[in-house]
Design a protein around this motif. Sequence first.
Motif, PDB file in Angstrom:
ATOM      1  N   GLN A  40      36.422 -27.658   5.169  1.00 52.88           N
ATOM      2  CA  GLN A  40      37.283 -26.931   4.241  1.00 52.88           C
ATOM      3  C   GLN A  40      36.533 -26.578   2.957  1.00 52.88           C
ATOM      4  OE1 GLN A  40      40.629 -29.629   3.920  1.00 52.88           O
ATOM      5  NE2 GLN A  40      41.777 -28.552   5.494  1.00 52.88           N
ATOM      6  N   ALA A  41      35.740 -27.515   2.460  1.00 50.44           N
ATOM      7  CA  ALA A  41      34.959 -27.245   1.252  1.00 50.44           C
ATOM      8  C   ALA A  41      33.921 -26.157   1.498  1.00 50.44           C
ATOM      9  CB  ALA A  41      34.282 -28.529   0.777  1.00 50.44           C
ATOM     10  N   GLU A  42      33.276 -26.183   2.665  1.00 50.87           N
ATOM     11  CA  GLU A  42      32.280 -25.165   2.992  1.00 50.87           C
ATOM     12  C   GLU A  42      32.930 -23.793   3.113  1.00 50.87           C
ATOM     13  OE1 GLU A  42      28.236 -24.226   3.639  1.00 50.87           O
ATOM     14  OE2 GLU A  42      29.215 -26.092   3.027  1.00 50.87           O
ATOM     15  N   ARG A  43      34.124 -23.735   3.699  1.00 51.17           N
ATOM     16  CA  ARG A  43      34.825 -22.442   3.798  1.00 51.17           C
ATOM     17  C   ARG A  43      35.182 -21.905   2.418  1.00 51.17           C
ATOM     18  NH1 ARG A  43      38.113 -25.449   8.245  1.00 51.17           N
ATOM     19  NH2 ARG A  43      36.919 -24.956  10.119  1.00 51.17           N
ATOM     20  N   ALA A  44      35.608 -22.782   1.524  1.00 50.17           N
ATOM     21  CA  ALA A  44      35.910 -22.348   0.156  1.00 50.17           C
ATOM     22  C   ALA A  44      34.653 -21.827  -0.527  1.00 50.17           C
ATOM     23  CB  ALA A  44      36.512 -23.516  -0.632  1.00 50.17           C
ATOM     24  N   GLY A  45      33.512 -22.477  -0.267  1.00 50.20           N
ATOM     25  CA  GLY A  45      32.261 -21.997  -0.837  1.00 50.20           C
ATOM     26  C   GLY A  45      31.887 -20.620  -0.326  1.00 50.20           C
ATOM     27  N   VAL A  46      32.123 -20.357   0.952  1.00 51.46           N
ATOM     28  CA  VAL A  46      31.842 -19.031   1.512  1.00 51.46           C
ATOM     29  C   VAL A  46      32.741 -17.988   0.857  1.00 51.46           C
ATOM     30  CG1 VAL A  46      31.942 -17.627   3.602  1.00 51.46           C
ATOM     31  CG2 VAL A  46      30.974 -19.922   3.689  1.00 51.46           C
ATOM     32  N   ARG A  47      34.013 -18.327   0.665  1.00 49.76           N
ATOM     33  CA  ARG A  47      34.932 -17.382  -0.010  1.00 49.76           C
ATOM     34  C   ARG A  47      34.429 -17.038  -1.403  1.00 49.76           C
ATOM     35  NH1 ARG A  47      39.107 -20.389   2.743  1.00 49.76           N
ATOM     36  NH2 ARG A  47      39.278 -21.810   0.975  1.00 49.76           N
ATOM     37  N   ALA A  48      33.906 -18.046  -2.108  1.00 43.08           N
ATOM     38  CA  ALA A  48      33.399 -17.800  -3.465  1.00 43.08           C
ATOM     39  C   ALA A  48      32.179 -16.874  -3.426  1.00 43.08           C
ATOM     40  CB  ALA A  48      33.048 -19.126  -4.131  1.00 43.08           C
ATOM     41  N   ARG A 127      28.259 -22.078   9.707  1.00 43.30           N
ATOM     42  CA  ARG A 127      28.097 -22.382  11.138  1.00 43.30           C
ATOM     43  C   ARG A 127      27.311 -23.677  11.333  1.00 43.30           C
ATOM     44  NH1 ARG A 127      25.007 -18.781  14.058  1.00 43.30           N
ATOM     45  NH2 ARG A 127      25.958 -19.568  15.963  1.00 43.30           N
ATOM     46  N   THR A 128      26.306 -23.893  10.496  1.00 47.39           N
ATOM     47  CA  THR A 128      25.543 -25.140  10.576  1.00 47.39           C
ATOM     48  C   THR A 128      26.427 -26.336  10.273  1.00 47.39           C
ATOM     49  OG1 THR A 128      23.501 -23.996   9.917  1.00 47.39           O
ATOM     50  CG2 THR A 128      23.552 -26.386   9.653  1.00 47.39           C
ATOM     51  N   THR A 129      27.213 -26.233   9.215  1.00 50.33           N
ATOM     52  CA  THR A 129      28.114 -27.330   8.857  1.00 50.33           C
ATOM     53  C   THR A 129      29.161 -27.546   9.938  1.00 50.33           C
ATOM     54  OG1 THR A 129      27.822 -26.824   6.502  1.00 50.33           O
ATOM     55  CG2 THR A 129      29.714 -28.174   7.099  1.00 50.33           C
ATOM     56  N   GLU A 130      29.687 -26.465  10.489  1.00 53.50           N
ATOM     57  CA  GLU A 130      30.680 -26.576  11.557  1.00 53.50           C
ATOM     58  C   GLU A 130      30.125 -27.345  12.751  1.00 53.50           C
ATOM     59  OE1 GLU A 130      31.870 -23.593  14.998  1.00 53.50           O
ATOM     60  OE2 GLU A 130      32.581 -22.870  13.055  1.00 53.50           O
ATOM     61  N   GLN A 131      28.908 -26.999  13.158  1.00 48.56           N
ATOM     62  CA  GLN A 131      28.319 -27.675  14.309  1.00 48.56           C
ATOM     63  C   GLN A 131      28.039 -29.142  14.012  1.00 48.56           C
ATOM     64  OE1 GLN A 131      25.819 -24.940  17.048  1.00 48.56           O
ATOM     65  NE2 GLN A 131      25.127 -24.476  14.993  1.00 48.56           N
ATOM     66  N   THR A 132      27.594 -29.427  12.796  1.00 43.79           N
ATOM     67  CA  THR A 132      27.321 -30.817  12.422  1.00 43.79           C
ATOM     68  C   THR A 132      28.595 -31.647  12.452  1.00 43.79           C
ATOM     69  OG1 THR A 132      25.452 -30.137  11.026  1.00 43.79           O
ATOM     70  CG2 THR A 132      26.397 -32.315  10.616  1.00 43.79           C
ATOM     71  N   THR A 412      23.956 -32.450  21.439  1.00 45.98           N
ATOM     72  CA  THR A 412      22.886 -32.228  20.476  1.00 45.98           C
ATOM     73  C   THR A 412      22.047 -31.023  20.866  1.00 45.98           C
ATOM     74  OG1 THR A 412      22.811 -34.612  20.020  1.00 45.98           O
ATOM     75  CG2 THR A 412      20.917 -33.304  19.332  1.00 45.98           C
ATOM     76  N   LEU A 413      21.816 -30.842  22.161  1.00 47.17           N
ATOM     77  CA  LEU A 413      21.080 -29.658  22.611  1.00 47.17           C
ATOM     78  C   LEU A 413      21.876 -28.392  22.322  1.00 47.17           C
ATOM     79  CD1 LEU A 413      18.719 -28.326  24.025  1.00 47.17           C
ATOM     80  CD2 LEU A 413      19.822 -28.803  26.220  1.00 47.17           C
ATOM     81  N   LEU A 414      23.173 -28.423  22.559  1.00 48.64           N
ATOM     82  CA  LEU A 414      24.009 -27.266  22.214  1.00 48.64           C
ATOM     83  C   LEU A 414      23.922 -26.963  20.721  1.00 48.64           C
ATOM     84  CD1 LEU A 414      27.252 -27.918  24.315  1.00 48.64           C
ATOM     85  CD2 LEU A 414      25.516 -26.165  24.710  1.00 48.64           C
ATOM     86  N   GLN A 415      23.963 -27.997  19.906  1.00 51.83           N
ATOM     87  CA  GLN A 415      23.839 -27.794  18.463  1.00 51.83           C
ATOM     88  C   GLN A 415      22.483 -27.209  18.105  1.00 51.83           C
ATOM     89  OE1 GLN A 415      23.240 -31.250  16.093  1.00 51.83           O
ATOM     90  NE2 GLN A 415      24.256 -30.414  14.277  1.00 51.83           N
ATOM     91  N   ALA A 416      21.422 -27.723  18.702  1.00 56.40           N
ATOM     92  CA  ALA A 416      20.084 -27.217  18.417  1.00 56.40           C
ATOM     93  C   ALA A 416      19.949 -25.748  18.797  1.00 56.40           C
ATOM     94  CB  ALA A 416      19.039 -28.058  19.155  1.00 56.40           C
TER      95      ALA A 416
END
Length: 449
Positions: A40-48, A127-132, A412-416
Amino acid sequence: MFKQIICTGVLAAAVIANPANAQTFEETLELTYRSNPTLQAERAGVRAIEESVTQARSAWLPSVSAQASISSTRTEQSGGFFGNRTDSVTPQNYRIDASQAIWRGGEITGAINQAEANVLAAREGLRTTEQTVLLQAATAFLDVRRDGAIAQIRRNNVEVLLAQLDAAEDRFEVGEITRTDVSQAEARLASARAQLAAALSQLAASRARYDAVVGQYPATLTPEPPLPEMPQSVEDALEIALDYSPVLRAAAFNEDSAIANIRSARGAYSPDVSLNASASRTNDQNLSGDQTDRYSVTASVSVPLYTGGLNRSRVRQATFNADQARIRVIAARRQVEEVVTTAFNTLIASRSVIDSSQRSVEANEIALEGVQQEAFVGLRTTLDVLNAEQELLEARLTLVSAERDSYVAGLTLLQAMGLLTAETLEISGDPEPYLSEPTRANFDLTPWN
């Protein structure tokens, strides 16, 4: 004390086995995707960051401002030829100004391109944060299931050793075995109780970790679904990663942003051309009631002649930043290649561990049955039976952990490769359509379910 531990183990096993409150793997990921505070915080950052595009584009649009003022002046004069006199003046002023940029030498265009590239880079960061976060949620799910299974195996082992101790005491009473055999059974039971307590503690820690990531404590967790189809070679995995990896794509967008910043900095050398217009009205509001209207249109050109080296320094700085961004793309590519290669080989190795562990469990089951039969006729000692049971226990624990590790290795392979996304996992309820569509690779993903 031990009765409390056993009761706790029974409750934990009941939670795992009771299907009334079953929670699936997909539901866990969907809940995490919708409510995780890090996402949620990352999405707010993208909006900003997205607002920077609007701010940059506003430089090409007209700027209009309005002003209005009113004042009151009272003048009193006494004496003189006309006697006492009082004058009141209330002037009113109204003014509208408008300005339109005509030419900025690429400065505004560069700023817009830079803002757009920054938005794309921020979306890849999302997307990186989402996958993590999704990997953390999936790992927490698998850890709870693994630790629950381990606790159940440990509890069963305690029950088996309790029965073994009772049998050993009975055989000791009739003189079939010695006191040493009974002591060995007691020692194994005490060790099993300690291991059960440790397993229950680990299960509690995994449940707490699940709550921290997902937002609620797990109830009954159903078995996880099969993994999607995986690449057959590390080369296939690398090809996919070069198209999908958000780390590499973010680095590329950051390079685009740096290049656009060079164009913006060079634009400061060019003349600035703008068009200005104004209209004003002044009402004196005195005895004569005079009103004055003024209109003006002005075209202005500003040419930088000398800035003390400021503009040249800014261009050099932007060029150096672009060089840094270009080198970081190379570093990101190497990082992606390393992570993908490691993840792929870890997955292959984990599958081999599962295969070996399954054969080990089967062999130890046969061995235990043989040792028990031999001990019944006096060919084996109590210690031999205890050792065979311990080897079977360790094989089962290894298999449980290997299955969990293999699944995590696949994720982890899917994430990579950049594929551990809501789209790949078929997670519903996407809160915001932020993710840019990556280049499609020639790879057919089997649906998650």
